[in-house]
Scaffold this motif. Structure first.
Motif, PDB file in Angstrom:
ATOM      1  N   TRP A 112       0.864  -1.187   0.000  1.00  0.00           N
ATOM      2  CA  TRP A 112       0.000   0.000   0.000  1.00  0.00           C
ATOM      3  C   TRP A 112       0.896   1.231   0.000  1.00  0.00           C
ATOM      4  CZ3 TRP A 112      -5.542   0.250   1.032  1.00  0.00           C
ATOM      5  CH2 TRP A 112      -6.027   1.565   1.128  1.00  0.00           C
ATOM      6  N   THR A 113       0.591   2.187  -0.892  1.00  0.00           N
ATOM      7  CA  THR A 113       1.300   3.458  -0.880  1.00  0.00           C
ATOM      8  C   THR A 113       0.316   4.573  -1.185  1.00  0.00           C
ATOM      9  OG1 THR A 113       3.249   4.655  -1.713  1.00  0.00           O
ATOM     10  CG2 THR A 113       1.937   3.449  -3.333  1.00  0.00           C
ATOM     11  N   TYR A 114       0.670   5.779  -0.797  1.00  0.00           N
ATOM     12  CA  TYR A 114      -0.146   6.947  -1.106  1.00  0.00           C
ATOM     13  C   TYR A 114       0.680   7.911  -1.949  1.00  0.00           C
ATOM     14  CZ  TYR A 114       2.507   8.786   2.863  1.00  0.00           C
ATOM     15  OH  TYR A 114       3.520   9.158   3.714  1.00  0.00           O
ATOM     16  N   VAL A 115      -0.023   8.787  -2.691  1.00  0.00           N
ATOM     17  CA  VAL A 115       0.678   9.707  -3.595  1.00  0.00           C
ATOM     18  C   VAL A 115       0.422  11.153  -3.197  1.00  0.00           C
ATOM     19  CG1 VAL A 115       0.986  10.423  -5.990  1.00  0.00           C
ATOM     20  CG2 VAL A 115       0.563   8.014  -5.458  1.00  0.00           C
ATOM     21  N   SER A 116      -0.844  11.590  -3.261  1.00  0.00           N
ATOM     22  CA  SER A 116      -1.244  12.955  -2.902  1.00  0.00           C
ATOM     23  C   SER A 116      -0.727  13.983  -3.898  1.00  0.00           C
ATOM     24  CB  SER A 116      -0.791  13.313  -1.488  1.00  0.00           C
ATOM     25  OG  SER A 116      -1.277  12.356  -0.579  1.00  0.00           O
ATOM     26  N   GLN A 117      -1.031  15.263  -3.622  1.00  0.00           N
ATOM     27  CA  GLN A 117      -0.620  16.334  -4.531  1.00  0.00           C
ATOM     28  C   GLN A 117       0.881  16.598  -4.439  1.00  0.00           C
ATOM     29  OE1 GLN A 117      -3.479  19.781  -4.913  1.00  0.00           O
ATOM     30  NE2 GLN A 117      -4.314  18.876  -3.056  1.00  0.00           N
ATOM     31  N   VAL A 151      -2.430   2.094  -4.860  1.00  0.00           N
ATOM     32  CA  VAL A 151      -1.828   3.426  -4.996  1.00  0.00           C
ATOM     33  C   VAL A 151      -2.927   4.435  -4.678  1.00  0.00           C
ATOM     34  CG1 VAL A 151      -0.519   4.964  -6.487  1.00  0.00           C
ATOM     35  CG2 VAL A 151      -0.341   2.495  -6.812  1.00  0.00           C
ATOM     36  N   ASP A 152      -2.870   4.992  -3.479  1.00  0.00           N
ATOM     37  CA  ASP A 152      -3.968   5.796  -2.945  1.00  0.00           C
ATOM     38  C   ASP A 152      -3.767   7.286  -3.233  1.00  0.00           C
ATOM     39  OD1 ASP A 152      -6.315   6.282  -1.497  1.00  0.00           O
ATOM     40  OD2 ASP A 152      -5.233   6.537   0.382  1.00  0.00           O
ATOM     41  N   ASP A 153      -4.841   7.927  -3.712  1.00  0.00           N
ATOM     42  CA  ASP A 153      -4.905   9.387  -3.828  1.00  0.00           C
ATOM     43  C   ASP A 153      -3.944   9.953  -4.882  1.00  0.00           C
ATOM     44  OD1 ASP A 153      -5.984  11.829  -3.283  1.00  0.00           O
ATOM     45  OD2 ASP A 153      -4.814  12.199  -1.469  1.00  0.00           O
ATOM     46  N   ILE A 154      -4.106   9.500  -6.119  1.00  0.00           N
ATOM     47  CA  ILE A 154      -3.323  10.043  -7.237  1.00  0.00           C
ATOM     48  C   ILE A 154      -4.028  11.283  -7.791  1.00  0.00           C
ATOM     49  CG2 ILE A 154      -2.615   9.625  -9.625  1.00  0.00           C
ATOM     50  CD1 ILE A 154      -1.903   6.861  -8.985  1.00  0.00           C
ATOM     51  N   TRP A 155      -3.267  12.325  -8.059  1.00  0.00           N
ATOM     52  CA  TRP A 155      -3.832  13.562  -8.590  1.00  0.00           C
ATOM     53  C   TRP A 155      -3.412  13.816 -10.044  1.00  0.00           C
ATOM     54  CZ3 TRP A 155      -6.779  17.457  -6.021  1.00  0.00           C
ATOM     55  CH2 TRP A 155      -7.141  17.122  -4.710  1.00  0.00           C
ATOM     56  N   GLU A 156      -2.344  13.183 -10.493  1.00  0.00           N
ATOM     57  CA  GLU A 156      -1.842  13.461 -11.839  1.00  0.00           C
ATOM     58  C   GLU A 156      -1.511  12.149 -12.553  1.00  0.00           C
ATOM     59  OE1 GLU A 156       1.654  15.699 -11.169  1.00  0.00           O
ATOM     60  OE2 GLU A 156       0.637  17.465 -10.358  1.00  0.00           O
ATOM     61  N   ARG A 157      -1.737  12.154 -13.880  1.00  0.00           N
ATOM     62  CA  ARG A 157      -1.384  10.969 -14.662  1.00  0.00           C
ATOM     63  C   ARG A 157       0.115  10.700 -14.614  1.00  0.00           C
ATOM     64  NH1 ARG A 157      -3.972  10.910 -20.575  1.00  0.00           N
ATOM     65  NH2 ARG A 157      -2.586   9.092 -20.610  1.00  0.00           N
ATOM     66  N   THR A 198      -8.503   8.018  -6.874  1.00  0.00           N
ATOM     67  CA  THR A 198      -8.266   9.385  -7.346  1.00  0.00           C
ATOM     68  C   THR A 198      -9.573  10.165  -7.347  1.00  0.00           C
ATOM     69  OG1 THR A 198      -7.433  10.729  -9.191  1.00  0.00           O
ATOM     70  CG2 THR A 198      -8.567   8.677  -9.761  1.00  0.00           C
ATOM     71  N   ARG A 199      -9.465  11.475  -7.268  1.00  0.00           N
ATOM     72  CA  ARG A 199     -10.650  12.333  -7.394  1.00  0.00           C
ATOM     73  C   ARG A 199     -10.950  12.683  -8.849  1.00  0.00           C
ATOM     74  NH1 ARG A 199     -10.141  16.939  -2.636  1.00  0.00           N
ATOM     75  NH2 ARG A 199      -9.479  15.541  -0.963  1.00  0.00           N
ATOM     76  N   ILE A 200     -10.013  12.390  -9.716  1.00  0.00           N
ATOM     77  CA  ILE A 200     -10.080  12.942 -11.074  1.00  0.00           C
ATOM     78  C   ILE A 200     -10.373  11.832 -12.082  1.00  0.00           C
ATOM     79  CG2 ILE A 200      -8.781  14.243 -12.802  1.00  0.00           C
ATOM     80  CD1 ILE A 200      -7.056  15.223 -10.328  1.00  0.00           C
ATOM     81  N   LYS A 201     -11.462  11.996 -12.809  1.00  0.00           N
ATOM     82  CA  LYS A 201     -11.894  10.984 -13.772  1.00  0.00           C
ATOM     83  C   LYS A 201     -10.839  10.745 -14.845  1.00  0.00           C
ATOM     84  CE  LYS A 201     -15.681   9.895 -16.957  1.00  0.00           C
ATOM     85  NZ  LYS A 201     -16.955  10.370 -17.568  1.00  0.00           N
TER      86      LYS A 201
END
Length: 835
Positions: free
Chosen positions: A220-225, A276-282, A305-308
């Motif tokens: 498990w990993t997170y990314v964030s902004q 991969v938790d919380d990705i904001w960018e491709r 991700t929040r972004i479609k």
């Protein structure tokens, strides 16, 4: 929010008057007057901040009070610093002390007189502009511990997070994860707005029994902004648990390309699951995918991700799943589970009021649980007040209720809990916060007050658990019913950051978002490059804390002008020994064990130090002398060299100390020790060291014990001395780990008598007696038993033994197992040709 700062400073004045009475004798009456005035102003502040909308005049007046409170703190700490510096002088310089003390006394008298004039002016402004009401402050420090005890009684034991409304989503995604016919690497994207439960759903899947059985390798990993690809890759490598601690320290210095190659090599040919938790960018996915092999083993990747566009922008085979808002029925079910915990009788009016508020949450789970957490601590008659407050703050239906609910819940907190919540803003986005470290930091900052009945660490834990109960903080990992790590949702973290900026409480410095550069902010935190921080930062004489979550750097920031630090966490940085030695007020020192070698002689000067936390990346071979540090509460590191500890009655954590040093200590002085780790010194000239169980008899509050060996500690449990000590030490132990220990007799008859033992772990132990036996009624509270044995002929667990066991792991060579059928359902039994 200023009320939390003023109450903190009022408490600090009181502590100085009590603990340093002789120092402040000349200004005692003036300090008492300051305390009284500030206490009254605190009462007015509570009235001001309770208003639905604070007017501009009140805001400006509150800023005056905030600046004043900070200045009071500066005057007290600076005067105390001068006296401490004089007390440490030697030789001819001591002759100047008498004159110097008089000059310092005159100076503090003048400073406090100026403060008195300022506070009278602040009071006149309040009266002139009609700010606040005439309410005297209710309660104070004396009621704090009572409130904590009430909270303690109100809390339910080991509350588990409940996911409501996502059952169908979980079923669909679980089928995708376990699809036997999909052999290629397959990606599942979960997307939707913040607060819908993307991470909760991913965690539900990740922890599913079927998923654990299918995927042996999970991470498990997170990314964030704000992210660094190298950090993300390191988290995956660490989460897989395939790399030893020593190797982790080596690869931590790898470049991103090298980490990609290393991770790819770990997973090549294996069936894995990576979340991969919380990705904001491709681009974040593009930088990761090269490290995740596209094999034909049926591996899976889950992305949230929040972004479609990000969810649908991954290449290869994928399924994008959009999370919906909850229906009203689902929202009401989630609300009921949390809001009615302390309400037995629910009349029609109460249910109607609750449904009105839930309707306004518009199916957003995070908003619902925070509202429920707020109401769960109110009487039924107070529910209408909250409802009316919501309606007044909502100008029209176009404004979402979530920010208002968050703000209401925050305002309801007592001042200590507010400070705890604000302190969460120091951690990076999506960071998994170690609860024990958070507690140590809060105590070192001076935010927590204990009493005769409760230690400060226990008080801090209950304040944090209050935030969890109110759903302002999320419990991530639990052990033995206790929260061990937590995380703050990024929407709530935004609230904490916003309020911290308003109060000049924390300034976060990172590569992605430009923060204001302040010379008065109390706390400075670096999330990425310290080099940029050092080159751009102005001097901050008022700084009380510096914490680094950033990259490794050879040279840390310049602290030449900073003398009032209470918290210094400089892991990954090298800081000159003189700089650390000058920090007389220091309560918390976090440092890499590699750099600790250079300041070993300096540590003894930090006489107020409470926590010494040295990262485990290197063994500390130097002698560390802590005998003068009577305020010590936590000592953490791998101390291979001699560790000298004196009368440390407050010491609660000691890990890891080598057996040579332990045998030279006087355990009777460590009356509050709770967590102890001893290991044998493999470089010792004495060879193998015998650790007598009876040597631990003085530790009547010990809860966690780890004995670790390299050469193999011999542990005698059958001696007359050990039997006599049984009733003394065993009554408090909750967790025992025995690593590479050699037993001369069956340890079970001794260990199974421990009345509170919940975890018992044997790692790579030797037993030449042939058979281990757990008798009827043995281990009454044990929940976890792990046996990794190099030699064990037979293990017999009788039918009525271990009635509360929920986890049994046996890894051994051809051991004969005689265990009840009820235990086989959840047992993990592995046989190896070699261990």
């Amino acid at each position: 929010m200023v009320d939390a700062i003023t109450e903190f400073v009022v408490g600090k004045i009181g502590n100085y008057l009590i603990e340093e009475a002789s120092m402040f004798m000349a200004v005692k009456e003036d300090l008492e007057e300051l305390k009284t005035e500030l206490t009254c102003i605190h009462g007015y502040l509570k009235d001001v901040e309770a208003r639905e909308r604070e007017d501009e005049v009140s805001k400006e007046w509150s800023k005056l009070v905030l600046d004043f409170a900070y200045d009071v703190e500066d005057v007290l700490d600076t005067y105390h610093l001068k006296l401490e510096e004089r007390s440490q002088r030697r030789g001819l310089r001591r002759l100047t002390n008498k004159i110097g003390r008089k000059m310092d006394a005159y100076s503090v008298v003048d400073d406090i007189k100026i403060l008195k004039r300022r506070i009278l002016d602040i009071t006149r402004k309040r009266e002139t502009y009609g700010i606040g009401g005439l309410k005297e402050p209710q309660g104070g420090g004396s009621t704090s511990s009572l409130r904590v005890r009430q909270l303690r009684r109100a809390r339910s034991v080991d509350q588990e997070e409940v996911v409501v409304g996502l059952e169908d989503d979980a079923k669909i995604l679980l089928e995708k994860l376990l699809d036997y016919y999909e052999k290629n690497r397959f990606i599942i994207s979960i997307f939707g707005m913040g607060g819908l439960g993307k991470t909760a759903l991913a965690r539900k899947l990740y922890n599913s029994g079927d998923v654990k059985e299918r995927f042996k390798y999970r991470a498990w990993t997170y990314v964030s902004q704000e992210y660094k690809t190298g950090d993300i890759l390191m988290r995956i490598i660490r989460s897989l648990g395939m790399t030893s601690g020593e190797d982790l320290e080596k690869i931590r210095k790898f470049a991103e390309e090298e980490l990609e190659v290393y991770l790819h090599g770990l997973l090549e040919g294996k069936k894995y699951l990576v979340v991969v938790d919380d990705i904001w960018e491709r681009e974040a996915w593009e930088s990761l995918k090269r490290a995740l092999p596209c094999n034909h083993r049926g591996s899976r990747v889950i992305i949230t991700t929040r972004i479609k566009a990000v969810a649908e922008g991954v290449d290869g085979r994928f399924y994008a799943h959009k999370l919906r808002f909850l229906t009203f029925e689902e929202s009401w079910e989630l609300f009921k589970q949390r809001a009615f915990r302390n309400i037995q009788r629910k009349d029609e009016d109460l249910l109607k009021t609750g449904k009105e508020m839930v309707q306004k949450c518009r199916g957003l789970p995070l908003c619902i649980v925070v509202l429920a957490g707020l109401l769960s601590r109110k009487t039924p008659s107070e529910w209408n007040d909250v409802c009316n407050s919501l309606w007044r703050r909502l100008k029209d239906d176009s404004i979402h209720v979530a920010p208002i609910v968050f703000d209401l819940s925050f305002k309801e907190l007592r001042h200590e809990s507010k400070l705890c919540f604000l302190y969460l803003s120091i951690f990076p986005e999506d960071y998994e916060i170690d609860l024990e470290k958070l507690i140590r930091l809060l105590v070192a900052e001076g935010f927590i007050q204990g009493d005769e009945e409760m230690m400060m660490e226990d008080v801090a834990r209950y304040y944090i658990e209050e935030l969890i109960d109110r759903s302002l903080l999320e419990a991530v990992r639990r052990e033995r019913g206790k929260v061990m790590s937590c995380r703050i949702h990024d929407l709530l973290r935004d609230v904490a950051i916003k309020k911290s900026k308003e109060l000049n409480f924390v300034n976060v410095y990172n590569d992605h978002v430009a923060q204001h550069s302040s010379t008065t902010c109390r706390r400075e935190v670096v999330h990425h490059q310290v080099k940029r921080y050092s080159s751009e930062k102005r001097k901050n004489k008022r700084m009380r804390s510096f914490l680094n979550f950033g990259l490794y750097n050879l040279v840390g920031p310049d602290f030449e002008t900073t003398k009032l630090l209470r918290v210094l966490d400089v892991r990954r940085l090298e800081v000159p020994s003189k700089i650390i030695g000058d920090q007389i007020h220091l309560r918390y020192l976090g440092i890499d064990s590699y750099f600790l070698r250079g300041i070993a002689a300096i540590i003894s000067k930090l006489r107020f130090l409470q926590t010494l936390e040295a990262a485990y990346n290197y063994s500390i071979e130097e002698t560390i002398d802590l005998r003068k540090l009577t305020s010590l509460r936590h000592v953490i590191g791998k101390f291979v060299g001699e560790l000298l500890i004196g009368d440390a009655a407050n010491l609660q954590t000691l890990r890891s100390i080598c057996s040579d040093s332990w045998n030279k200590l006087k355990p009777e002085l460590l009356i509050n020790l709770r967590d102890l780790e001893i290991y044998d010194n493999y470089k010792s000239k004495e060879g193998r060291v015998s650790v007598s169980w009876a040597s631990l008899t003085k530790l009547r509050n010990l809860r966690v014990l780890r004995l670790m060996a390299n050469n193999g500690i011999y542990l005698s449990l059958k001696s007359e001395e050990a039997v006599r000590s049984m009733d003394v030490i065993s009554s408090s132990l909750v967790s025992v780990t025995l690593d590479a220990i050699t037993f001369q007799e069956d340890p079970m008859p001794f260990l199974q008598k421990m009345p509170r033992l919940e975890d018992l772990i044997f790692k790579n132990c030797d037993y030449w007696g042939g058979k281990m036996n757990v008798s009827e009624q043995g281990f009454g509270r044990l929940r976890k038993l792990q046996l990794v044995m190099k030699s064990l002929d037979e293990l017999q667990i009788e039918e009525e033994a271990m009635p509360n066991l929920i986890e049994l792991v046996v890894q051994t060579v051809g051991t004969k197992l005689i265990i009840p059928n009820r235990l086989r359902a959840f047992s993990e039994i592995h046989y190896y040709l070699e261990l």
